[in-house]
Motif scaffolding. Structure first.
Motif, mmCIF file in Angstrom:
data_model
loop_
_atom_site.group_PDB
_atom_site.id
_atom_site.type_symbol
_atom_site.label_atom_id
_atom_site.label_comp_id
_atom_site.label_asym_id
_atom_site.label_seq_id
_atom_site.Cartn_x
_atom_site.Cartn_y
_atom_site.Cartn_z
ATOM 1 N N ASP A 58 0.829 -1.206 0.000
ATOM 2 C CA ASP A 58 0.000 0.000 0.000
ATOM 3 C C ASP A 58 0.861 1.252 0.000
ATOM 4 O OD1 ASP A 58 -2.305 -1.517 0.026
ATOM 5 O OD2 ASP A 58 -2.597 -1.376 2.191
ATOM 6 N N TRP A 59 1.958 1.216 0.731
ATOM 7 C CA TRP A 59 2.833 2.381 0.804
ATOM 8 C C TRP A 59 3.504 2.657 -0.551
ATOM 9 C CZ3 TRP A 59 5.693 -0.149 5.510
ATOM 10 C CH2 TRP A 59 4.792 -0.309 6.567
ATOM 11 N N ILE A 60 3.967 1.601 -1.200
ATOM 12 C CA ILE A 60 4.582 1.769 -2.517
ATOM 13 C C ILE A 60 3.552 2.312 -3.506
ATOM 14 C CG2 ILE A 60 5.618 0.548 -4.481
ATOM 15 C CD1 ILE A 60 7.525 0.941 -2.161
ATOM 16 N N ASP A 61 2.314 1.837 -3.391
ATOM 17 C CA ASP A 61 1.275 2.299 -4.310
ATOM 18 C C ASP A 61 1.004 3.793 -4.163
ATOM 19 O OD1 ASP A 61 1.041 -0.220 -5.357
ATOM 20 O OD2 ASP A 61 -0.755 -0.760 -4.209
ATOM 21 N N VAL A 62 1.200 4.344 -2.965
ATOM 22 C CA VAL A 62 1.061 5.801 -2.789
ATOM 23 C C VAL A 62 2.078 6.536 -3.653
ATOM 24 C CG1 VAL A 62 1.310 7.697 -1.134
ATOM 25 C CG2 VAL A 62 0.072 5.618 -0.480
ATOM 26 N N LEU A 63 3.306 6.034 -3.688
ATOM 27 C CA LEU A 63 4.336 6.653 -4.527
ATOM 28 C C LEU A 63 3.984 6.540 -6.003
ATOM 29 C CD1 LEU A 63 7.546 5.351 -2.696
ATOM 30 C CD2 LEU A 63 6.394 7.551 -2.393
ATOM 31 N N ARG A 64 3.411 5.409 -6.376
ATOM 32 C CA ARG A 64 3.089 5.168 -7.783
ATOM 33 C C ARG A 64 1.864 5.938 -8.255
ATOM 34 N NH1 ARG A 64 3.991 -1.391 -7.451
ATOM 35 N NH2 ARG A 64 6.099 -1.460 -8.364
ATOM 36 N N VAL A 65 0.930 6.200 -7.340
ATOM 37 C CA VAL A 65 -0.344 6.793 -7.734
ATOM 38 C C VAL A 65 -0.462 8.253 -7.294
ATOM 39 C CG1 VAL A 65 -2.849 6.627 -7.514
ATOM 40 C CG2 VAL A 65 -1.476 4.539 -7.684
ATOM 41 N N ALA A 66 -0.316 8.503 -5.988
ATOM 42 C CA ALA A 66 -0.595 9.841 -5.472
ATOM 43 C C ALA A 66 0.423 10.877 -5.928
ATOM 44 C CB ALA A 66 -0.667 9.812 -3.946
ATOM 45 N N VAL A 67 1.706 10.498 -5.964
ATOM 46 C CA VAL A 67 2.725 11.491 -6.342
ATOM 47 C C VAL A 67 2.539 11.953 -7.784
ATOM 48 C CG1 VAL A 67 5.188 11.911 -6.662
ATOM 49 C CG2 VAL A 67 4.386 10.743 -4.601
ATOM 50 N N PRO A 68 2.427 11.062 -8.776
ATOM 51 C CA PRO A 68 2.206 11.553 -10.150
ATOM 52 C C PRO A 68 0.910 12.359 -10.282
ATOM 53 C CG PRO A 68 2.897 9.261 -10.172
ATOM 54 C CD PRO A 68 2.599 9.602 -8.748
ATOM 55 N N GLN A 69 -0.124 11.960 -9.574
ATOM 56 C CA GLN A 69 -1.383 12.696 -9.654
ATOM 57 C C GLN A 69 -1.249 14.095 -9.062
ATOM 58 O OE1 GLN A 69 -4.398 10.292 -7.762
ATOM 59 N NE2 GLN A 69 -4.668 8.956 -9.538
ATOM 60 N N ALA A 70 -0.543 14.226 -7.955
ATOM 61 C CA ALA A 70 -0.353 15.542 -7.338
ATOM 62 C C ALA A 70 0.452 16.457 -8.244
ATOM 63 C CB ALA A 70 0.339 15.390 -5.985
ATOM 64 N N VAL A 71 1.499 15.917 -8.861
ATOM 65 C CA VAL A 71 2.314 16.723 -9.778
ATOM 66 C C VAL A 71 1.473 17.159 -10.972
ATOM 67 C CG1 VAL A 71 4.319 16.715 -11.293
ATOM 68 C CG2 VAL A 71 4.471 15.658 -9.040
ATOM 69 N N ALA A 72 0.684 16.246 -11.518
ATOM 70 C CA ALA A 72 -0.163 16.598 -12.660
ATOM 71 C C ALA A 72 -1.171 17.674 -12.275
ATOM 72 C CB ALA A 72 -0.878 15.350 -13.172
ATOM 73 N N ALA A 73 -1.750 17.567 -11.062
ATOM 74 C CA ALA A 73 -2.738 18.549 -10.611
ATOM 75 C C ALA A 73 -2.121 19.913 -10.366
ATOM 76 C CB ALA A 73 -3.421 18.047 -9.340
ATOM 77 N N SER A 74 -0.833 19.954 -10.061
ATOM 78 C CA SER A 74 -0.164 21.215 -9.728
ATOM 79 C C SER A 74 0.153 22.066 -10.945
ATOM 80 C CB SER A 74 1.131 20.930 -8.963
ATOM 81 O OG SER A 74 2.118 20.383 -9.840
ATOM 82 N N GLY A 75 0.226 21.440 -12.113
ATOM 83 C CA GLY A 75 0.655 22.167 -13.302
ATOM 84 C C GLY A 75 2.144 22.402 -13.358
ATOM 85 N N VAL A 76 2.866 21.808 -12.410
ATOM 86 C CA VAL A 76 4.317 21.947 -12.359
ATOM 87 C C VAL A 76 4.957 20.829 -13.174
ATOM 88 C CG1 VAL A 76 6.324 21.778 -10.816
ATOM 89 C CG2 VAL A 76 4.328 23.100 -10.117
ATOM 90 N N SER A 77 5.978 21.150 -13.907
ATOM 91 C CA SER A 77 6.717 20.124 -14.627
ATOM 92 C C SER A 77 7.523 19.302 -13.630
ATOM 93 C CB SER A 77 7.657 20.764 -15.640
ATOM 94 O OG SER A 77 8.586 19.817 -16.125
ATOM 95 N N PRO A 78 7.575 17.978 -13.784
ATOM 96 C CA PRO A 78 8.378 17.159 -12.869
ATOM 97 C C PRO A 78 9.814 17.636 -12.768
ATOM 98 C CG PRO A 78 6.999 15.749 -14.225
ATOM 99 C CD PRO A 78 6.849 17.143 -14.765
ATOM 100 N N GLU A 79 10.349 18.194 -13.843
ATOM 101 C CA GLU A 79 11.741 18.662 -13.826
ATOM 102 C C GLU A 79 11.951 19.850 -12.901
ATOM 103 O OE1 GLU A 79 10.065 17.779 -16.588
ATOM 104 O OE2 GLU A 79 11.200 15.889 -16.732
#
Length: 547
Positions: A58-79
């Motif tokens: 479950d913890w690994i899945d947070v990294l796989r799911v929540a982090v990319p979604q938060a970055v996408a929602a922010s409008g910030v480039s991952p770089e």
């Protein structure tokens, strides 16, 4: 910066602007397994009373799911992201191999191979023995923990594993807090943070409890500190560094970069506890600022420039909240969990119909708020999840006194809310009687969304409540720690002053209600002292467990 908060039922990620702490995007991922309390996943293996486990997947899945979604929602480039910080519930701890593989991945049918969640209380008999032997020997570290080690902490849980499944204990080359394990997965480098080592691992003044003490607990327990693999701050023990808060644990590995979508090589901050990072998010990192993180449970943390022995506290650790100060911790094992238990178990169907779309908590709150103080004629003890502070006994249980045939659900609900406020006042008074003043009481966590509950706390405590300026306190705090680790700020205090925020005196006590609550609090204290010896409540629990 990205901050990731691993909670009891879910993990959340937030993207934060370094310049001012603005939260640009967030996402939440619910754990597929939640809290494992009755049977192991995909199994009919039953768990005993007071067990609470989690799944590392479950913890690994947070990294796989929540982090990319938060970055996408922010409008910030991952770089544009320069660092990531994480926090965890604690003591949530797991046995693992030397390369970090959780034992539950290898032997999923063994209950003790799974991570034990913070509210796993089945190790209370082991904690009792830890405390009895330490008290008899006069161990110097015991007063640093208010005179008692909790069953929630590392040593009690590990001793339970040793004595109930010695094979799992022997195979566990590492006994590691989830806060450190997740950082290991992010950067590929094992480290241990000073916060969990001190508060949860009995690491004081550069050492663990002595070998002869551990041998007296159990001869096979003598080498347990080797599984913790920590030493002096900045030094290594077993090849693993004990890292200061706000420091860098390493850089994001290629594997973790693929999980999160973040650039490989960005800074990974040292692991930390959800409550302790929240102090930075509230800009409450100065002596005398007590932060109460109120959710399913409540953790009270406070920096101080003085060392004192506070009865029943969870611990006092040098550099445990911010470097250079003593950090105090206390807590209540169940708060929001109590309200949820009552709503889920005891509210009649007619109330659910009346509540409608408002929701049962909001409906009961609205009914309770109409009552004058004391109208329900009830007093409750907030021990439904045991007592973390100041009695440090998780075999205690909840008590409600004064019910009659006229008692209504809203009466009990209000009494339960008030009981948690009385428990908080008990903690504050214990600190101040021990010579550690509480100058400001700051509230964070999900329960601050309930204005009625906040006003009850202000009235019961007879002091103003400040409130954090973020709904994502732990995740924001982790991002602040990451900003320090990445070099954007010189220290946690500087970063908190810019990126953290709170509203001072958001709730002010009403003098008349405060006077009325003083009378009720005196009755709470009398009930607390009467049942606090545990004789009756322990007997009832033993009968339940036998049945």
């Amino acid at each position: 910066m990205v901050g990731v908060d691993f909670g009891t039922l879910s993990g959340r990620a937030v993207v934060v602007r370094v310049a001012d702490g603005a939260e640009l995007g967030s996402a939440v991922h619910e754990y597929a397994h939640g809290v494992i309390e009755r049977t192991l996943p995909d199994s009919d293996v039953r768990l005993g009373p007071d067990w609470a486990l989690q799944s590392p997947q479950d913890w690994i899945d947070v990294l796989r799911v929540a982090v990319p979604q938060a970055v996408a929602a922010s409008g910030v480039s991952p770089e544009q992201v320069i660092g990531i910080g994480t926090d965890f519930t604690a003591c949530t701890v797991l046995p693992a191999t030397a390369d970090g593989t959780p034992l539950c991945f290898e032997t999923p049918s063994r209950p003790h191979a799974w991570p034990k969640l913070w509210k796993h209380h089945a190790a209370q008999p082991h904690a009792d023995r830890i405390n009895q032997v330490a008290a008899r020997r006069g161990e110097a570290w015991l007063p640093r923990y208010g005179g008692k080690i909790s069953s929630e902490w590392e040593f009690a849980k590990a001793l339970q594993v040793l004595e109930e499944d010695p094979e799992v204990y022997a195979r566990a080359e590492r006994w590691i807090e989830a806060a450190d394990w997740i950082v290991w997965q992010l950067c590929g480098v094992e480290s241990r943070n000073i916060c969990t080592a001190g508060y949860k691992g009995i690491f004081q003044d550069g050492s663990y409890p002595p070998r002869d003490y551990l041998a007296e607990l159990n001869p096979d327990f003598v080498d347990f500190p080797g599984k913790l693999a920590t030493g002096q701050v900045g030094d290594t023990f077993g090849g693993v560094r004990l890292a200061p808060l706000g420091g860098s644990a390493g850089t994001l590995s290629a594997t973790a970069a693929a999980w999160t979508g973040l650039p490989e090589g960005i800074t990974v901050a040292v692991g930390n506890v959800d409550a302790h990072v929240t102090a930075a998010a509230a800009d409450a990192v100065r002596p005398g600022q007590m932060v109460a993180i109120m959710g399913t449970s409540t953790c009270h943390i406070m920096p101080s420039d003085q060392l004192a022995e506070v009865p029943g506290m969870c611990g006092v650790v040098r550099d445990g909240i911010v470097p250079g100060l003593w950090g105090y911790e206390a807590g209540q094992s169940a708060v929001g969990d109590i309200f949820a238990w009552f709503v889920d178990t005891f509210v009649p169907a007619s109330y659910h119909e009346q509540a409608g779309e408002m929701g049962m908590h909001a409906y009961l709150t609205s009914l309770a708020a109409e009552q004058p103080v004391g109208r329900h004629g009830l007093i409750a003890l907030d021990w439904f999840g045991g007592n973390r502070s100041v009695l440090v006994d998780h075999n205690l249980s909840g008590v409600i006194v004064g019910q009659t045939l006229a008692t209504k659900p809203e009466d009990v609900y209000r009494a339960l809310v008030e009981s948690t406020a009385y428990g908080a006042r008990m903690i504050v008074e214990t600190f101040e009687k021990s010579g550690v003043p509480v100058e400001e009481f700051v509230v964070a966590g999900g329960l601050l969304k309930n204005p009625f509950l906040m006003q009850v706390y202000a009235d019961v405590l007879r002091r103003p409540l400040s409130v954090i300026g973020s709904e994502q306190g732990p995740a924001l705090g982790s991002a602040i720690h990451a900003a320090v680790a990445a070099g954007a700020y010189a220290d946690i205090e500087q970063a908190a002053a810019v990126m953290g925020r709170r509203t001072e005196a958001a709730y002010v006590p009403d003098p008349a209600r405060a006077d009325a609550y003083d009378r009720l609090y005196a009755e709470y204290r009398a009930l607390h002292d009467h049942f606090g010896d545990g004789r009756l409540l322990h007997r009832l629990r033993a009968i339940r467990n036998e049945a």
